[in-house]
Motif scaffolding. Structure first.
Motif, short mmCIF file in Angstrom:
data_model
loop_
_atom_site.label_atom_id
_atom_site.label_comp_id
_atom_site.label_asym_id
_atom_site.label_seq_id
_atom_site.Cartn_x
_atom_site.Cartn_y
_atom_site.Cartn_z
N ASN A 391 0.90 -1.33 -0.24
CA ASN A 391 -0.19 0.06 0.00
C ASN A 391 0.86 1.37 0.01
OD1 ASN A 391 -2.85 1.33 0.18
ND2 ASN A 391 -1.80 2.04 2.35
N ALA A 392 2.24 1.29 0.48
CA ALA A 392 3.08 2.46 0.54
C ALA A 392 3.74 2.69 -0.92
CB ALA A 392 3.95 2.11 1.55
N VAL A 393 3.67 1.81 -1.59
CA VAL A 393 4.39 2.14 -2.78
C VAL A 393 3.37 2.30 -4.23
CG1 VAL A 393 6.44 0.86 -2.18
CG2 VAL A 393 5.03 -0.39 -3.68
N SER A 394 4.28 2.63 -5.22
CA SER A 394 3.56 2.92 -6.44
C SER A 394 3.02 1.30 -7.07
CB SER A 394 4.41 3.35 -7.50
OG SER A 394 4.00 3.34 -8.84
N PRO A 395 1.73 1.22 -7.80
CA PRO A 395 1.47 -0.09 -8.23
C PRO A 395 2.61 -0.64 -9.09
CG PRO A 395 -0.44 1.18 -8.22
CD PRO A 395 0.90 2.36 -7.82
N ASP A 396 3.34 0.24 -9.89
CA ASP A 396 4.54 -0.03 -10.78
C ASP A 396 5.58 -0.66 -9.88
OD1 ASP A 396 3.06 1.20 -13.03
OD2 ASP A 396 4.13 2.99 -12.64
N ASP A 397 5.70 -0.50 -8.43
CA ASP A 397 6.83 -1.14 -7.76
C ASP A 397 6.20 -2.31 -6.70
OD1 ASP A 397 8.80 0.32 -8.95
OD2 ASP A 397 8.23 2.13 -7.65
N VAL A 398 4.88 -2.84 -6.83
CA VAL A 398 4.36 -3.58 -5.93
C VAL A 398 5.27 -4.90 -6.00
CG1 VAL A 398 2.50 -5.30 -5.71
CG2 VAL A 398 1.96 -2.72 -5.88
N GLY A 399 5.64 -5.57 -7.20
CA GLY A 399 6.25 -6.78 -7.08
C GLY A 399 7.65 -6.66 -6.55
N THR A 400 8.41 -5.58 -6.77
CA THR A 400 9.79 -5.21 -6.21
C THR A 400 9.72 -4.97 -4.95
OG1 THR A 400 10.40 -4.22 -8.51
CG2 THR A 400 11.74 -3.73 -6.53
N ALA A 401 8.63 -4.27 -4.44
CA ALA A 401 8.57 -4.04 -2.78
C ALA A 401 8.25 -5.25 -2.08
CB ALA A 401 7.51 -3.02 -2.77
N THR A 402 7.37 -5.96 -2.64
CA THR A 402 6.95 -7.23 -2.17
C THR A 402 7.97 -8.25 -2.01
OG1 THR A 402 4.80 -6.97 -2.88
CG2 THR A 402 5.22 -9.19 -2.02
N SER A 403 8.80 -8.41 -3.10
CA SER A 403 10.12 -9.68 -3.14
C SER A 403 11.14 -8.87 -2.03
CB SER A 403 10.53 -9.49 -4.37
OG SER A 403 10.80 -8.55 -5.09
N THR A 404 11.43 -7.68 -2.06
CA THR A 404 12.50 -6.96 -1.22
C THR A 404 11.93 -7.35 0.22
OG1 THR A 404 12.91 -5.26 -2.88
CG2 THR A 404 13.80 -5.08 -0.60
N ASN A 405 10.68 -7.06 0.70
CA ASN A 405 10.44 -7.29 2.05
C ASN A 405 10.61 -8.84 2.23
OD1 ASN A 405 7.78 -8.10 3.81
ND2 ASN A 405 8.61 -6.22 4.56
N ASN A 406 10.01 -9.63 1.50
CA ASN A 406 10.28 -11.09 1.79
C ASN A 406 11.75 -11.32 1.86
OD1 ASN A 406 7.52 -13.18 1.52
ND2 ASN A 406 7.37 -11.07 0.64
N TYR A 407 12.45 -10.76 0.92
CA TYR A 407 13.97 -11.27 0.92
C TYR A 407 14.62 -10.83 2.29
CZ TYR A 407 18.82 -10.74 -0.43
OH TYR A 407 20.21 -10.88 -0.63
N PHE A 408 14.45 -9.91 2.89
CA PHE A 408 15.07 -9.38 4.09
C PHE A 408 14.50 -10.12 5.46
CE2 PHE A 408 16.27 -5.47 1.78
CZ PHE A 408 17.62 -5.26 2.27
N ARG A 409 13.20 -10.59 5.01
CA ARG A 409 12.70 -11.36 5.97
C ARG A 409 13.47 -12.86 6.30
NH1 ARG A 409 6.45 -13.37 5.74
NH2 ARG A 409 7.57 -14.63 4.30
N GLU A 410 13.76 -13.15 4.88
CA GLU A 410 14.52 -14.41 4.70
C GLU A 410 16.05 -14.38 5.27
OE1 GLU A 410 13.70 -17.65 3.74
OE2 GLU A 410 11.36 -16.82 3.54
N VAL A 411 16.53 -13.15 4.96
CA VAL A 411 18.02 -12.76 5.68
C VAL A 411 17.85 -12.88 7.12
CG1 VAL A 411 19.35 -11.01 5.58
CG2 VAL A 411 18.86 -11.47 3.68
N GLY A 412 16.89 -12.19 7.69
CA GLY A 412 16.56 -12.32 9.06
C GLY A 412 16.58 -13.68 9.52
N ALA A 413 15.78 -14.58 8.82
CA ALA A 413 15.70 -15.69 9.49
C ALA A 413 16.87 -16.52 9.33
CB ALA A 413 14.62 -16.54 8.59
N ALA A 414 17.71 -16.36 8.36
CA ALA A 414 18.99 -17.26 8.13
C ALA A 414 19.84 -16.55 9.22
CB ALA A 414 19.61 -16.79 6.69
N LEU A 415 20.11 -15.42 9.34
CA LEU A 415 20.98 -14.91 10.54
C LEU A 415 20.49 -15.46 11.85
CD1 LEU A 415 21.73 -11.41 9.19
CD2 LEU A 415 23.15 -13.41 9.08
#
Length: 552
Positions: A391-415
């Motif tokens: 909801n915080a980003v442009s519709p043009d960036d929804v996929g990028t924002a969603t994947s980046t959020n999930n990516y950092f969650r995976e990074v946190g989990a691994a660490l």
């Protein structure tokens, strides 16, 4: 002079949306289930394929490929469209499952696991992004809630199914089961998923992809190898840290200059995106660490098998699904979300604080109640963070924002699993050595070795040795939660400062002014009651405009 009529819009009726959603949900189930289903089947798989010495690669290959794929699918979906990518992800995952089931050698099997991960990363990210394309943020909660529940169900169902297949059929069924589900998901998506394709005229950021993949590989190998195959101070681990830092530095430089960056640095100037993503990172650090350690203790305390001990975590999943569903319903009704991450962080911190009192004499029902509280806290946060980011980003960036959020969650989990797992393991080895030494005669008679204990041996051991071993696990595990509580408190502070942006009442495609090409399948455009989430694609003109990187 002739003119071309604009494409006729179609209506996405409630029936069509739920058909699409069923394919998305099946894709997420496949992806999340395969992260856990091999855990109980692992000894049999590596034994049959001759890979006992390299067992860790079965998990590492999938995790590494999934994590690398996430931001790539997110960005490419934004610039090329998500329909074809989603179909490719399903096909990759399904064909790789077939290959894994038919594999006759260990490294052949690991290769197919990696290909599965490439498909699984796309299924996980594209499912969440496609929902943002076809459902407005105000209505999205009712769809994100079941998606969040899938992760919880997979945490239990994966090990349980893996154990059942291995014991009563064969380990290959851990992969055969994916094929009919994958074919069904592909067929439904092919017939009902009407999303526009795009033509990209700008240069793709391939160097950014390479650098991000390099950094991710170094990070995953660091967390998998550190303290296990190599000492934390070994040249290999230090080399991975140096290579990771160099790749990240180069990635930032490249992204700031790229015409179409894989992760736009402008996203990190969006306060809401940064706070929500940081919450996801520290949540992943605490959540997955707890999930990784608790089943081991439950096995030793109850003397059950790995698959049965997974059932003891059901209260945690019930708590998660309950609060996730209730919070998403409230958000759908009122459009207000800020209170939930705050409450969730508080409840999660209280759950972890309670878990610090864990002892060998703690009744199983009390442990299950502790897990229910922990799950309830996490349910208030998990998918809400995804909704906030979208909801915080442009519709043009929804996929990028969603994947980046999930990516950092995976990074946190691994660490989290690596660092706190090391703390737990070091304390456990010390405690077990002391317990066995104090009961040396009984341990020798039972043939117990602290380095190779299994739950069945602990269950068969008489007191005082059995009590000493269970206490060793509890005394090693309980203090770990003291280290996790500060991470949850950081999430609480971040949640307090999280802005509450009004939820959009437009789906992503409408906001971008895109027409949905009718494939001739599914529902006919029909009218529906006004309270139904029916979306009408415009014929080419945007309804208003939004900033390309942020929404204020």
């Amino acid at each position: 002079m002739t003119t071309t009529a604009p494409p006729a819009p179609i209506v996405l009726t409630r029936r069509r949306i739920w058909l699409i959603f069923s394919a998305l949900l099946a894709g997420m189930l496949l992806s999340s289930l395969d992260q856990t289903i091999v855990s109980t089947a692992m000894p049999t798989i590596v034994g049959d394929l001759g890979g006992v010495a390299h067992m860790a690669w079965v998990t590492t290959a999938y995790l590494l490929a999934t994590t690398i794929a996430m931001p790539i699918y997110g960005k490419f979906g934004d610039i090329w469209g998500r329909r074809n990518l989603f179909l490719v992800a399903i096909a990759l995952f399904t064909l790789a499952s077939l290959g894994a089931a038919l594999a006759t050698g260990f490294w052949e099997f690991v290769t197919f696991r990696g290909i599965q991960g490439l498909g699984g990363g796309g299924l996980m990210i594209l499912s969440q992004a496609i929902i943002a394309d076809i459902v407005p943020a105000k209505e999205r909660g009712k769809y994100l809630a079941p998606m969040g529940a899938v992760f919880g169900i997979s945490a239990i169902g994966g090990p349980l199914l893996g154990g059942l297949f291995t014991d009563h059929l064969s380990w290959e069924w851990c992969f055969w089961i994916n094929i009919p589900v994958g074919i069904a998901a592909f067929a439904i998506a092919w017939r009902t998923l009407s999303l526009p394709s795009k033509r990209n005229t700008r240069k793709v950021d391939y160097l950014g992809v390479i650098l991000l993949s390099t950094a991710t590989t170094c990070l995953i190998l660091f967390t998998d190898w550190g303290g296990k195959q190599y000492a934390w101070t070994s040249p290999t681990i230090i080399g991975l840290v140096v290579a990771f830092a160099a790749a990240v530095a180069a990635f930032v430089v490249v992204e700031n200059r790229a015409e179409q960056p894989i992760i736009p640095m402008a996203l990190f100037r969006n306060r809401t995106f940064v706070l929500a993503t940081a919450i996801g990172l520290v949540l992943g650090l605490g959540m997955f660490s707890a999930l990784a350690f608790i089943p081991t203790f439950l096995q030793m305390a109850s003397g059950t098998s790995a698959s049965v001990s997974g059932l003891l975590t059901i209260p945690m999943i019930i708590g998660l699904i309950l609060t996730l569903t209730l919070s998403m319903r409230h958000i759908t009704r009122t459009g207000r979300y800020k209170i939930f991450p705050i409450v969730g962080a508080i409840v999660t911190a209280l759950g972890m604080l309670w878990l610090t009192t864990l002892a060998g004499t703690t009744p199983i029902w009390v442990i299950c109640t502790m897990l229910f509280v922990l799950g309830a806290g996490l349910g208030f946060i998990m998918q809400i963070i995804v909704l906030v980011v979208q909801n915080a980003v442009s519709p043009d960036d929804v996929g990028t924002a969603t994947s980046t959020n999930n990516y950092f969650r995976e990074v946190g989990a691994a660490l989290g699993v690596a660092v706190f797992g090391s703390i737990f393991t070091n304390r456990l080895v010390e405690n077990l050595t002391t317990a066995v030494t104090a009961n040396a005669a009984q341990a020798a008679a039972a043939g117990l070795d602290p380095a190779s204990l299994v739950p069945a041996q602990v269950k068969a051991a008489g007191d005082p040795l059995k009590t000493a071993i269970v206490d060793s696990y509890a005394d090693a595990l309980a203090p770990v939660f003291w280290y996790l509580i500060p991470a949850v408190l950081i999430a609480l502070v971040l949640a307090i400062f999280l802005p509450e942006i009004p939820l959009s009442d437009e789906a992503g495609m409408i906001a971008r002014g895109e027409a949905i090409a009718d494939t001739g399948q599914g529902d006919a455009p029909v009218a529906a009651p006004t309270d139904e989430p029916v979306l009408i694609a415009p014929t080419g003109t945007a309804h208003g405009s939004r900033d390309t990187t942020t929404r204020h």
